[in-house]
Design a protein around this motif. Structure first.
Motif, short mmCIF file in Angstrom:
data_model
loop_
_atom_site.label_atom_id
_atom_site.label_comp_id
_atom_site.label_asym_id
_atom_site.label_seq_id
_atom_site.Cartn_x
_atom_site.Cartn_y
_atom_site.Cartn_z
N ASP A 165 0.52 -1.24 -0.04
CA ASP A 165 -0.30 -0.55 -0.24
C ASP A 165 0.93 1.45 -0.40
OD1 ASP A 165 -2.45 -1.73 -0.03
OD2 ASP A 165 -2.09 -2.33 2.38
N GLU A 166 2.07 1.14 -0.03
CA GLU A 166 3.31 2.57 -0.03
C GLU A 166 3.19 2.73 1.07
OE1 GLU A 166 3.16 5.72 -3.14
OE2 GLU A 166 3.53 3.42 -4.63
N ARG A 167 3.30 2.50 2.48
CA ARG A 167 3.58 2.53 3.05
C ARG A 167 4.47 2.24 3.92
NH1 ARG A 167 -1.86 1.17 5.03
NH2 ARG A 167 -0.60 -1.61 5.80
N LEU A 168 5.56 3.77 4.21
CA LEU A 168 6.67 3.58 4.55
C LEU A 168 7.31 1.74 5.94
CD1 LEU A 168 9.67 3.97 4.69
CD2 LEU A 168 9.32 6.20 6.01
N ARG A 169 7.31 1.56 6.20
CA ARG A 169 7.88 0.28 7.02
C ARG A 169 9.66 -0.10 7.84
NH1 ARG A 169 3.50 -0.42 8.61
NH2 ARG A 169 2.20 -1.66 6.95
N ALA A 170 10.00 0.44 7.05
CA ALA A 170 11.24 0.79 7.65
C ALA A 170 12.56 2.52 6.37
CB ALA A 170 12.19 -0.60 7.01
N SER A 171 13.53 2.43 6.62
CA SER A 171 14.39 3.45 5.56
C SER A 171 15.94 3.73 6.93
CB SER A 171 13.05 4.86 5.42
OG SER A 171 13.54 5.31 6.81
N ALA A 172 16.47 4.00 6.25
CA ALA A 172 18.03 4.34 6.80
C ALA A 172 18.85 4.83 5.55
CB ALA A 172 18.76 2.70 6.62
N SER A 173 19.57 6.32 6.13
CA SER A 173 20.26 7.09 5.52
C SER A 173 21.79 6.84 5.82
CB SER A 173 19.98 8.54 5.86
OG SER A 173 20.16 9.19 7.05
N PHE A 174 22.48 7.06 4.92
CA PHE A 174 23.80 6.81 5.26
C PHE A 174 24.80 7.55 3.87
CE2 PHE A 174 23.03 3.18 2.07
CZ PHE A 174 23.89 3.20 1.26
N ILE A 175 26.07 7.95 4.15
CA ILE A 175 26.94 8.64 3.50
C ILE A 175 27.77 7.73 2.79
CG2 ILE A 175 28.24 10.72 3.32
CD1 ILE A 175 26.07 11.20 4.53
N ARG A 176 27.87 8.77 0.74
CA ARG A 176 28.22 8.01 0.30
C ARG A 176 29.99 8.20 0.29
NH1 ARG A 176 31.49 7.62 -3.99
NH2 ARG A 176 31.27 7.69 -6.03
N ARG A 177 30.48 6.91 0.32
CA ARG A 177 32.11 7.29 0.41
C ARG A 177 33.05 7.87 -0.44
NH1 ARG A 177 34.78 1.86 2.60
NH2 ARG A 177 34.02 1.36 0.67
N SER A 178 33.90 8.97 -0.49
CA SER A 178 34.57 9.49 -1.59
C SER A 178 35.60 9.03 -2.43
CB SER A 178 35.21 10.58 -1.04
OG SER A 178 35.70 10.27 -0.24
N ALA A 179 34.50 7.79 -3.14
CA ALA A 179 35.06 6.93 -3.64
C ALA A 179 34.74 7.16 -5.15
CB ALA A 179 35.44 5.66 -3.10
N PRO A 180 35.51 6.45 -6.31
CA PRO A 180 34.87 5.81 -7.31
C PRO A 180 33.50 5.03 -7.30
CG PRO A 180 37.00 4.99 -8.21
CD PRO A 180 37.10 5.22 -6.22
N ALA A 181 32.89 6.25 -8.90
CA ALA A 181 31.03 4.83 -8.56
C ALA A 181 31.63 3.79 -8.99
CB ALA A 181 30.76 6.25 -9.18
N ASP A 182 31.34 2.58 -7.70
CA ASP A 182 30.83 1.48 -8.47
C ASP A 182 29.39 0.69 -7.97
OD1 ASP A 182 31.49 -1.27 -7.76
OD2 ASP A 182 32.97 -0.99 -8.73
N GLY A 183 28.95 -0.48 -8.68
CA GLY A 183 28.00 -0.55 -7.95
C GLY A 183 27.94 -1.75 -7.54
N TRP A 184 29.09 -2.08 -7.32
CA TRP A 184 29.12 -3.79 -6.25
C TRP A 184 29.17 -2.98 -5.38
CZ3 TRP A 184 33.48 -5.04 -4.03
CH2 TRP A 184 33.65 -6.26 -3.03
N MET A 185 30.36 -1.87 -5.33
CA MET A 185 29.95 -1.62 -4.00
C MET A 185 28.87 -0.18 -3.26
SD MET A 185 33.94 0.70 -4.16
CE MET A 185 33.92 1.41 -2.19
#
Length: 211
Positions: free
Chosen positions: A70-90
């Motif tokens: 029903d598009e209700r929020l169940r959980a969420s988390a935030s974090f800061i992206r590390r200064s490193a090259p963009a990599d999908g695996w990381m």
């Protein structure tokens, strides 16, 4: 004493090239994302405003959220992206670590029920970048490993928010706007109409109030 062979310069160059090539393949282009059948959000502005109010993101902040059917929020988390090259695996590993921290997996279900969406606050404009493509790849893979449906990828910049691959967006909230109070995001239902009563009923109401 340790014996071994020092890698030749040619081998080092080859390894660096292989890593660069592998990183480049862990990126999803907008056309690939649009063709992946990502479920559309019914009310993307409400989702964006809610996450913005809860986490108050600044540039380089990623917010991963899990929504129920029903598009209700169940959980969420935030974090800061590390200064490193963009990599999908990381990015996949970072998202998966956050998901495992805030909500149990759904791997035992035959089909996913809950959906994970990603809001990323960054510098620049709303146009797709390779960094966005790496986040898309990471979100899709993290959802598979956690038993979730892969949902929308949303960028938040100074220009506003944008659901990539859908063309939907808005000017508020944006990367520099103050978050709205969470209570203000929910429109209260209108009050019920006052009953039309006669003199006897009015007297009864006055009597109850006088007690």
């Amino acid at each position: 004493m340790t014996f071994g062979f020092a890698p030749s310069p040619t081998a080092s160059t080859s390894t660096s090239a292989d890593l660069s090539t592998a990183s480049a393949t862990r990126v999803l282009e907008p056309a690939e994302w649009a063709a992946a059948g990502i479920p559309l959000l019914r009310n993307p502005r409400e989702v964006v405003s809610g996450l913005h109010a809860r986490h108050r993101p600044e540039p380089a902040t990623a917010i991963v959220a899990v929504l129920d059917p029903d598009e209700r929020l169940r959980a969420s988390a935030s974090f800061i992206r590390r200064s490193a090259p963009a990599d999908g695996w990381m990015f996949r590993n970072a998202l998966l670590a956050q998901l495992r921290r805030v909500i149990p997996h759904d791997l035992r279900r035959r089909t996913p029920v809950r959906t994970a969406v990603l809001l990323y606050c960054r510098e620049g404009d709303a146009r797709w970048t390779e960094e966005d493509g790496a986040w898309m790849w990471g979100l899709r893979d993290a959802c598979t490993l956690h038993g979730l449906r892969c949902g929308a990828y949303i960028t938040l910049t100074r220009d506003g928010w944008q659901v990539l691959g859908e063309g939907r967006g808005g000017r508020r909230p944006h990367a520099e706007s103050a978050p709205e109070p969470i209570g203000a995001l929910e429109v209260p239902p209108p009050p019920p109409p006052l009953p039309r009563t006669g003199g006897a009923a009015s007297g009864s109401l006055r009597h109850v109030a006088a007690r």
